[in-house]
Structures are given as C-alpha cells and as structure tokens.
Motif scaffolding. Structure first.
Motif, mmCIF file in Angstrom:
data_model
loop_
_atom_site.group_PDB
_atom_site.id
_atom_site.type_symbol
_atom_site.label_atom_id
_atom_site.label_comp_id
_atom_site.label_asym_id
_atom_site.label_seq_id
_atom_site.Cartn_x
_atom_site.Cartn_y
_atom_site.Cartn_z
ATOM 1 N N LEU A 190 46.866 60.610 14.083
ATOM 2 C CA LEU A 190 47.291 59.230 14.355
ATOM 3 C C LEU A 190 46.791 58.752 15.714
ATOM 4 O O LEU A 190 46.353 57.617 15.861
ATOM 5 C CB LEU A 190 48.822 59.111 14.280
ATOM 6 C CG LEU A 190 49.418 59.157 12.875
ATOM 7 C CD1 LEU A 190 50.942 59.069 12.937
ATOM 8 C CD2 LEU A 190 48.880 58.029 12.000
ATOM 9 N N ASP A 191 46.837 59.633 16.706
ATOM 10 C CA ASP A 191 46.349 59.281 18.044
ATOM 11 C C ASP A 191 44.881 58.838 17.973
ATOM 12 O O ASP A 191 44.489 57.823 18.557
ATOM 13 C CB ASP A 191 46.502 60.489 18.986
ATOM 14 C CG ASP A 191 45.881 60.231 20.352
ATOM 15 O OD1 ASP A 191 46.454 59.442 21.128
ATOM 16 O OD2 ASP A 191 44.814 60.804 20.637
ATOM 17 N N GLU A 192 44.106 59.587 17.201
ATOM 18 C CA GLU A 192 42.686 59.272 17.038
ATOM 19 C C GLU A 192 42.526 57.887 16.381
ATOM 20 O O GLU A 192 41.698 57.077 16.808
ATOM 21 C CB GLU A 192 42.050 60.352 16.156
ATOM 22 C CG GLU A 192 40.547 60.430 16.257
ATOM 23 C CD GLU A 192 40.011 61.557 15.369
ATOM 24 O OE1 GLU A 192 39.092 61.275 14.592
ATOM 25 O OE2 GLU A 192 40.541 62.691 15.446
ATOM 26 N N ARG A 193 43.341 57.632 15.357
ATOM 27 C CA ARG A 193 43.268 56.344 14.647
ATOM 28 C C ARG A 193 43.635 55.188 15.572
ATOM 29 O O ARG A 193 42.965 54.162 15.598
ATOM 30 C CB ARG A 193 44.196 56.353 13.433
ATOM 31 C CG ARG A 193 44.060 55.072 12.601
ATOM 32 C CD ARG A 193 45.133 54.943 11.556
ATOM 33 N NE ARG A 193 45.178 56.069 10.659
ATOM 34 C CZ ARG A 193 46.176 56.282 9.800
ATOM 35 N NH1 ARG A 193 47.199 55.447 9.756
ATOM 36 N NH2 ARG A 193 46.166 57.330 9.002
ATOM 37 N N TYR A 194 44.702 55.370 16.377
ATOM 38 C CA TYR A 194 45.136 54.283 17.266
ATOM 39 C C TYR A 194 44.074 53.993 18.320
ATOM 40 O O TYR A 194 43.800 52.847 18.641
ATOM 41 C CB TYR A 194 46.479 54.619 17.918
ATOM 42 C CG TYR A 194 47.609 54.806 16.926
ATOM 43 C CD1 TYR A 194 47.590 54.163 15.695
ATOM 44 C CD2 TYR A 194 48.679 55.647 17.218
ATOM 45 C CE1 TYR A 194 48.611 54.353 14.778
ATOM 46 C CE2 TYR A 194 49.703 55.829 16.314
ATOM 47 C CZ TYR A 194 49.677 55.193 15.087
ATOM 48 O OH TYR A 194 50.676 55.365 14.179
ATOM 49 N N ARG A 195 43.483 55.036 18.860
ATOM 50 C CA ARG A 195 42.438 54.844 19.868
ATOM 51 C C ARG A 195 41.221 54.139 19.258
ATOM 52 O O ARG A 195 40.586 53.304 19.917
ATOM 53 C CB ARG A 195 42.025 56.177 20.491
ATOM 54 C CG ARG A 195 43.088 56.741 21.427
ATOM 55 C CD ARG A 195 42.766 58.175 21.823
ATOM 56 N NE ARG A 195 43.832 58.750 22.607
ATOM 57 C CZ ARG A 195 43.928 58.687 23.942
ATOM 58 N NH1 ARG A 195 43.002 58.043 24.640
ATOM 59 N NH2 ARG A 195 44.932 59.239 24.576
ATOM 60 N N ARG A 196 40.909 54.472 17.999
ATOM 61 C CA ARG A 196 39.790 53.825 17.312
ATOM 62 C C ARG A 196 40.068 52.327 17.148
ATOM 63 O O ARG A 196 39.209 51.499 17.375
ATOM 64 C CB ARG A 196 39.591 54.481 15.937
ATOM 65 C CG ARG A 196 38.173 54.954 15.712
ATOM 66 C CD ARG A 196 37.850 55.533 14.367
ATOM 67 N NE ARG A 196 38.866 55.513 13.346
ATOM 68 C CZ ARG A 196 39.488 56.610 12.887
ATOM 69 N NH1 ARG A 196 39.236 57.791 13.421
ATOM 70 N NH2 ARG A 196 40.365 56.515 11.935
ATOM 71 N N GLN A 197 41.302 52.015 16.755
ATOM 72 C CA GLN A 197 41.679 50.610 16.577
ATOM 73 C C GLN A 197 41.588 49.833 17.891
ATOM 74 O O GLN A 197 41.202 48.674 17.908
ATOM 75 C CB GLN A 197 43.116 50.507 16.032
ATOM 76 C CG GLN A 197 43.204 50.879 14.561
ATOM 77 C CD GLN A 197 44.636 50.907 14.056
ATOM 78 O OE1 GLN A 197 45.569 50.848 14.831
ATOM 79 N NE2 GLN A 197 44.780 51.023 12.747
ATOM 80 N N LEU A 198 41.928 50.493 18.983
ATOM 81 C CA LEU A 198 41.898 49.827 20.290
ATOM 82 C C LEU A 198 40.473 49.504 20.726
ATOM 83 O O LEU A 198 40.268 48.615 21.550
ATOM 84 C CB LEU A 198 42.556 50.730 21.350
ATOM 85 C CG LEU A 198 44.091 50.805 21.257
ATOM 86 C CD1 LEU A 198 44.608 51.945 22.089
ATOM 87 C CD2 LEU A 198 44.721 49.488 21.722
ATOM 88 N N ASN A 199 39.506 50.220 20.174
ATOM 89 C CA ASN A 199 38.112 49.984 20.569
ATOM 90 C C ASN A 199 37.517 48.757 19.897
ATOM 91 O O ASN A 199 36.462 48.290 20.294
ATOM 92 C CB ASN A 199 37.244 51.215 20.239
ATOM 93 C CG ASN A 199 37.566 52.351 21.191
ATOM 94 O OD1 ASN A 199 37.960 52.104 22.321
ATOM 95 N ND2 ASN A 199 37.399 53.585 20.744
ATOM 96 N N TYR A 200 38.225 48.273 18.844
ATOM 97 C CA TYR A 200 37.673 47.100 18.153
ATOM 98 C C TYR A 200 38.030 45.823 18.876
ATOM 99 O O TYR A 200 39.026 45.743 19.544
ATOM 100 C CB TYR A 200 38.179 47.060 16.695
ATOM 101 C CG TYR A 200 37.647 48.206 15.866
ATOM 102 C CD1 TYR A 200 36.298 48.560 15.907
ATOM 103 C CD2 TYR A 200 38.500 48.946 15.069
ATOM 104 C CE1 TYR A 200 35.818 49.609 15.144
ATOM 105 C CE2 TYR A 200 38.020 50.003 14.301
ATOM 106 C CZ TYR A 200 36.683 50.319 14.354
ATOM 107 O OH TYR A 200 36.214 51.366 13.594
#
Length: 200
Positions: A190-200
């Motif tokens: 989940l941490d990886e997913r949230y960080r990915r979303q923040l990059n958009y």
C-alpha cells in the motif's frame, strides 16, 4: 494525501500505523486526541463532569474513563450526548494535528480512528484503509489487552459499524489475522501504491 486508517476494536490499528511509520508516513490517532480533549480544565471535561457528576472523576481531577464507559455503553442516549460534545472538538484538534504533520513534509499522513466512518471523519481523508480481523480475534485480543469482560467488548463492538459494513466502505483492506511479516508485506504494498499516486 491523508489516508484514513480504521478497524474494529482489537484489530491492530496502532500496530499497522507504526508499520507505515517505519516506511516514512506520519500519523495521528483519534483515540489520543479524544484523551487530549478531556484533560483537566478542557471544556469537554467540564461539560462531562457537569452532566455525570463526580462518579466519573478520579481523585486527582482526571476522567475515570472506565466509569464513563460503563454509563455510556448501557445507555445509547448518554452516548449520543457524549459524542455531540466530544466529536466536534476531536475533529477540530485532528485538523490542527494533520496540518502540523503535513507541514513537516511526510509523504502522506494517516488519520487513525476506530470511528472513522461513524464520526464523519472519513470526510477529512482521500482514501480509507480498513484493518480487518475476525470478531473472535477482536474479542480475545481486547480482553487480553484491556482486562475487560467479554460483555463490555461486545457492547463496544455493537457501537461500531459491523465488520461487513466497514469492509464495504473501504478503499483498501489489510488482513491482520496472520503473522507480523504478512501484515508488513501488505503495508509495504500500500505504501508503494500511495507514493505512486502522489507522483501523478
């Protein structure tokens, strides 16, 4: 981004929050804030004492939480009154804590709250994570941790959303009925997913 983290009593919310913290997230716990707003001289404590009298106070002027819990879980009207006094104050204080944590530069902030949906606090967050365990595990963990009776735990469970209702509202779910390594693996995903979303 603010992530709402919730789960029934004894589901292991704080353990999961600490796991996110090891990966760099910041968090604020609504339970801690709920204790903060009933410290001596806080307006909420004065209102509670005025309504229930000294039976819910310790000798040193602090709130006797066990005595208050005993009253409110037997009487839904008293619980509603208490929530009308405490929930707006908790919300206001949570917003202050969240703003402070965001300013400190964490990639995202967790709002950890057992009553995230029931209290309307989910309106403050962008996504919700439910920490899920079977009810039998909730009962045994809570009795062991808090030294309370099964009937008291069941009364608390009855005041929260059912497991099914909570899961239906979740954006993400962490199954915390397994071992620590399994929970950490789910948190890391989940941490990886949230960080990915923040990059958009």
């Amino acid at each position: 981004m603010i992530i709402g983290l919730t789960g029934g009593i004894g589901s292991g919310k704080s353990t999961v929050a600490r796991a996110f913290e090891t990966l760099g997230a910041a968090w604020v716990d609504a339970d801690d804030v709920a204790r903060e707003i009933v410290l001596p001289d806080e307006p909420a404590l004065l209102a509670i004492q005025h309504r229930f009298g000294d039976q819910i106070m310790h000798q040193d002027g602090t709130l006797n939480r066990a005595a208050l819990r005993d009253i409110i879980f037997k009487d839904p009207e008293q619980r509603q009154w208490l929530e009308s006094v405490t929930h707006p104050r908790i919300r206001e204080r949570l917003l202050q804590h969240l703003a402070r944590l965001k300013a400190q530069g964490a990639p995202y902030v967790l709002l950890v709250s057992p009553l995230l949906f029931e209290s309307g606090q989910h309106a403050l967050v962008h996504r919700t994570v439910v920490v899920d365990v079977p009810q039998a595990l909730q009962l045994s963990r809570t009795q062991q941790r808090d030294g309370v009776s099964e009937s008291q735990v069941r009364a608390i469970l009855a005041a929260q959303l059912s497991r099914e209702q909570r899961l239906a509202k979740a954006d993400d779910v962490i199954d915390n009925s397994g071992d620590h390594a399994s929970m950490m693996e789910q948190v890391a995903r989940l941490d990886e997913r949230y960080r990915r979303q923040l990059n958009y």
